[in-house]
Design a protein around this motif. Structure first.
Motif, PDB file in Angstrom:
ATOM      1  N   TYR A 273      36.759  36.721  39.595  1.00  0.00           N
ATOM      2  CA  TYR A 273      36.591  37.422  38.326  1.00  0.00           C
ATOM      3  C   TYR A 273      36.234  38.894  38.545  1.00  0.00           C
ATOM      4  CZ  TYR A 273      35.830  32.500  36.974  1.00  0.00           C
ATOM      5  OH  TYR A 273      35.928  31.136  36.820  1.00  0.00           O
ATOM      6  N   THR A 274      35.876  39.262  39.798  1.00  0.00           N
ATOM      7  CA  THR A 274      35.392  40.615  40.054  1.00  0.00           C
ATOM      8  C   THR A 274      36.059  41.285  41.255  1.00  0.00           C
ATOM      9  OG1 THR A 274      33.244  39.990  39.135  1.00  0.00           O
ATOM     10  CG2 THR A 274      33.291  41.968  40.469  1.00  0.00           C
ATOM     11  N   VAL A 277      38.150  45.366  41.967  1.00  0.00           N
ATOM     12  CA  VAL A 277      37.960  45.745  40.562  1.00  0.00           C
ATOM     13  C   VAL A 277      38.966  46.800  40.111  1.00  0.00           C
ATOM     14  CG1 VAL A 277      36.241  47.554  40.989  1.00  0.00           C
ATOM     15  CG2 VAL A 277      36.169  46.253  38.856  1.00  0.00           C
ATOM     16  N   LYS A 605      25.287  43.923  39.722  1.00  0.00           N
ATOM     17  CA  LYS A 605      25.335  43.483  38.329  1.00  0.00           C
ATOM     18  C   LYS A 605      24.514  44.428  37.471  1.00  0.00           C
ATOM     19  CE  LYS A 605      26.071  38.452  38.795  1.00  0.00           C
ATOM     20  NZ  LYS A 605      26.879  38.056  37.629  1.00  0.00           N
ATOM     21  N   SER A 657      36.326  44.554  33.043  1.00  0.00           N
ATOM     22  CA  SER A 657      35.223  43.902  33.753  1.00  0.00           C
ATOM     23  C   SER A 657      35.094  42.487  33.200  1.00  0.00           C
ATOM     24  CB  SER A 657      33.917  44.677  33.556  1.00  0.00           C
ATOM     25  OG  SER A 657      33.999  45.964  34.142  1.00  0.00           O
ATOM     26  N   GLY A 659      33.788  39.430  34.904  1.00  0.00           N
ATOM     27  CA  GLY A 659      32.770  38.505  35.372  1.00  0.00           C
ATOM     28  C   GLY A 659      31.404  38.813  34.787  1.00  0.00           C
ATOM     29  N   THR A 670      28.903  41.634  35.831  1.00  0.00           N
ATOM     30  CA  THR A 670      29.232  41.813  37.240  1.00  0.00           C
ATOM     31  C   THR A 670      30.160  43.018  37.387  1.00  0.00           C
ATOM     32  OG1 THR A 670      29.099  39.415  37.456  1.00  0.00           O
ATOM     33  CG2 THR A 670      30.000  40.638  39.310  1.00  0.00           C
TER      34      THR A 670
END
Length: 822
Positions: A273-274, A277, A605, A657, A659, A670
């Protein structure tokens, strides 16, 4: 003892278009795999080879036309099965619903055109999780079943390998979860089939995936001979082995009563998910720009008669779809593949920028005769509702200001002065010459509004407010933001006197992580091992590249539109520059974060603690919304997250973004993580060589954008999709001296109900295609105005509907219109 069981053998050759390699290696492997598979189809009676992904077939068509023709013949004879029917196997949790629809549409039309076939079972055996919004899209695209491979039954809590999957809109589709994997290995088919024989199956039917895969391969002579022996051997024991297709298996269980499953098929590999990026942010930008440009180009054609270059947009769309591949968008490919994806998507963005600019300039109309020095500015709203937005526009003064005076501006819209201010321009030439004008305007639906900036010369540039107190207090219309100067963090953010954050919000925490970009062995990232702390004045000066010390927390912009506070932080070898942008008119808080990151195997985070310990956390999903995990498990959501108690809500919009985690009222967004490229855990083996430097993901400078606002709970949830659409497909402003004339009639495209979204407006061969989506959990009815037509539209919760417009006729249509067959 007789088993009385049927194993439906689906031979496939899983081939990632990009992963440990770039696309040209997959091309070579596809040519080899398809040649071998075609030969086996001709040699072994009854054998059926299955393969999906239109992109691979396009490569075969381009690079080996005779092989492509042979495959066409095999398909007609039923020896080769077109499986799945999508353009490729994309990420199925971060891609938008509109993008996933186009993955289906592009693939299905290609296979219909080239092979005269139309698969009924969709296939994504390698994608890392599956969003419930897929159900509606699958059904409305004509699919009757779905075959997936990740995650395990234990992780996603599915009731079994076969189940009826319910979408956000309440519709359902049969699904088979083949968590045992899609391949069998060279010469190991007996072992895989013995595993399948032990499975209970559904009504004595078992789906058995096999093939060499995981880099092409498909069938082998050794395995096909072994299957021929097993067919004879096991038939005596009541077990039938049938060379098959996914459709044949689902047909065999069509009369079965399958258990209902109403959750996502996930989570799966939450590091995805991250990771990488920049890929996610660039994909988000490309996705938003494509759909915005389509809308503007369609409007410009309709209202001005210009001819759009839709071929360029199709090219950009194909690049978007390719880079949604499940090892590109999730960030699990090698560094060369990451670089290639960023280059490709950057090229697509350039194509779109040209067409967007051309459409914009055709829509501009100067409505006033200008006095000397007045700057015309055109603000474009690409949405079907009126929008109040903060816009920025840079332009050049006619003359260089060498005399130390300062030119300010007053912005007028429809004869009224609107809030505006000047901020630091992108260049740094110490003359009064280049300007960045920031203003807030209410722009009608689908309009390109003309505004005018009137100059006023001052004796010097206005001074910024000085903050010698221990806090910076910014007040708005019913709102307040307080930044603590000692910590650089938010000590208070209030709307109508109600606190939305606990003191110490916007803390950048550093989390323990590892070298695995997938996050294969974890479901959360809970361990805080440090945090960014305010730089000293001397350190802040060095981070800014200055030869002097500066206050690490200070105001850098101030005016009626917004105040910008800059805070500078350090963590070991890394730095963070945070800009708090508070709008006193709307009470919105925008966060702009620049990370200079140099900490391998760590994660960052953004901590946003709320005062609501029993709060719920909701997030946008593909054509829906869902309550996210509230136990620290890593979440994936799309363009917004809302934290709510029973009365109030706090919403955070993002641009790429995905996560986050939530627990005990604290939301942690995140930002990035820095594992190694394609570092795959295998048992207890050491993953990385211990004798050299290896590049890590997202080391360097990375930037992040968020917009935060709060209010009544139901209002937050009901307007979040609209606000996220406006934030991502953002209105924009440019200075342009154009011809005088009446404004274009853009307001003739509008939707009365703001929970109904215009996801798509683009030209087709027969007119214009329109997608309307109800982002509400309740049925909605709205008036939809399109040019000279006005109709009432009813949509069920989270429903997507398609319409077609041509020659003054606006009417509903199917979501997918397939091209003619061969």
């Amino acid at each position: 003892m007789r088993d009385n069981k049927t194993l439906y053998l689906v031979c496939n050759a899983h081939l990632d278009l990009v992963w440990q390699w770039e696309w040209h290696e997959s091309l070579a492997e596809a040519l080899s795999t398809f040649r071998i598979a075609a030969a086996f189809c001709e040699t072994y009676d009854g054998f059926i080879f299955n393969h999906n992904e239109a992109k691979l077939y396009q490569w075969i068509e381009e690079y080996d036309p005779p092989l492509f023709q042979k495959i066409q013949d095999l398909v007609q004879k039923g020896k080769w099965h077109i499986m799945g029917g999508w353009y490729l196997q994309p990420d199925c949790v971060m891609s938008s619903g509109e993008s996933i629809f186009r993955q289906m549409e592009k693939g299905l039309n290609y296979f219909r055109e080239k092979f005269g076939c139309r698969p009924r079972t969709a296939i994504n055996v390698d994608s890392f999780g599956h969003d419930r919004g897929l159900v509606q899209l699958l059904l409305k695209s004509g699919y009757t079943s779905y075959l997936v491979g990740r995650p395990s039954l234990e992780v996603c809590k599915a009731p079994g390998p076969d189940f009826l999957w319910e979408g956000y809109d309440g519709t359902c589709i049969p699904v088979h979860l083949a968590a045992e994997g899609y391949n069998s290995g060279l010469g190991k088919v007996r072992r895989k089939l013995e595993y399948y024989r032990r499975q209970e199956g559904t009504d004595n039917s078992v789906l058995a995936l096999w093939g060499i895969g995981n880099h092409g391969g498909g069938p082998s002579k050794e395995d096909l001979d072994e299957i021929s022996l097993l067919q004879k051997e096991w038939e005596k024991e009541g077990v039938q082995l049938i060379h098959s297709t996914p459709e044949m298996y689902f047909d065999s269980i069509s009369g079965s009563e399958l258990p209902l499953f109403d959750r996502e098929i996930g989570p799966s590999m939450p590091g995805c998910y991250t990771s990488q990026v920049r890929i996610k942010q660039t994909h988000c930008l490309l996705e938003n720009m494509l759909y915005q440009t389509e809308k503007l180009l369609a409007a410009a054609e309709i209202f001005t008669g210009m001819e759009g270059d839709w071929e360029s947009l199709k090219q950009a769309e194909e690049i978007l779809l390719f880079n949604e591949f499940h090892d590109i968008l999730p960030g699990t490919s090698v560094q060369r593949a990451e670089d290639a994806a960023l280059r490709e998507m950057g090229g697509a963005i350039s194509l779109l920028e040209k067409e967007k600019t051309r459409a914009f300039m055709h829509l501009c109309r100067q409505t006033e005769k200008l006095e000397p020095g007045v700057i015309p500015i055109f603000a474009c709203n690409p949405h079907p509702w009126p929008v109040k937005a903060v816009l920025e526009c840079e332009f050049q003064l006619q003359d260089q200001g060498w005399d130390y005076t300062y030119t300010d501006f007053e912005v007028r819209y429809q004869g009224e002065v609107i809030p505006s201010q000047l901020e630091k321009e992108g260049s740094s030439i110490p003359l009064d010459w280049r300007k960045r004008l920031v203003f807030m305007a209410d722009i009608p639906p689908f309009a390109t509004a003309a505004l005018y900036a009137y100059p006023k010369v001052l004796t010097g540039k206005p001074e910024l407010p000085q903050t010698i107190e221990s806090e910076i207090r910014l007040e708005g219309s019913g709102g307040e933001l307080i930044i603590d100067k000692k910590s650089g963090l938010i000590s208070s953010y209030r709307i109508d006197g109600i606190s939305l954050f606990c003191p110490g919000a916007a803390r950048l925490v550093v989390i323990a992580d590892n070298e695995d970009p997938w996050g294969m062995t974890v479901n959360s990232f809970p361990e805080i091992i440090g945090e960014f702390t305010p730089a000293s004045p001397e350190q802040a000066g060095k981070i800014c590249g200055l030869d002097k010390a500066i206050d690490p927390v200070h105001i850098i912009e101030h005016g009626p539109v917004r105040t910008v506070v800059e805070a500078i932080f350090l963590y070991k070898r890394s730095a963070a520059i945070v800009h708090y942008k508070f709008q006193p008119i709307t009470n919105k808080l925008d966060l702009e974060i620049h990370l200079q990151w140099n900490e391998p195997n760590h994660m960052v985070k953004l901590s946003l603690p709320t005062p609501w310990k029993n709060a719920e956390c909701w997030g946008q999903k593909m054509l829906g919304r869902a309550r996210l995990y509230e136990n620290g498990t890593e979440n994936v959501s799309q363009k917004w997250i809302s934290v709510c108690n029973d009365k109030l809500g706090l919403t955070i919009l993002n641009r790429g973004s995905y996560g986050s985690s939530f627990e005990n009222g604290e939301l942690r967004l995140t930002l990035l993580r820095s594992p190694a490229y394609t570092a795959h855990p295998i048992d207890d083996r050491i993953i990385l060589p211990q004798d050299r430097f290896l590049s890590r993901i997202d080391i360097g400078e990375r930037s992040f954008l968020f917009s935060i606002y709060g209010g009544e709970r139901e209002c937050q949830l009901n307007t979040a999709d609209k606000e996220a659409a406006v934030y991502n497909e953002a209105p924009f402003a440019r200075s342009y001296f154009t011809n005088a004339g009446k404004p274009t009639a853009g307001g003739n495209i509008k939707i009365d109900e703001e929970q109904i979204q215009l996801l798509c407006l683009k030209r087709t061969d027969a007119g214009y295609l329109i997608h309307l989506y109800n982002s509400s959990s309740q049925p909605r009815k709205t008036r939809f105005t399109f040019i000279e037509r006005e109709i009432m539209v009813e949509l069920d919760p989270f429903e997507l509907k398609a319409f077609h417009y041509s020659q003054g006729i606006l009417e509903p249509c199917g979501l997918i219109t397939l091209q003619d067959t061969l």
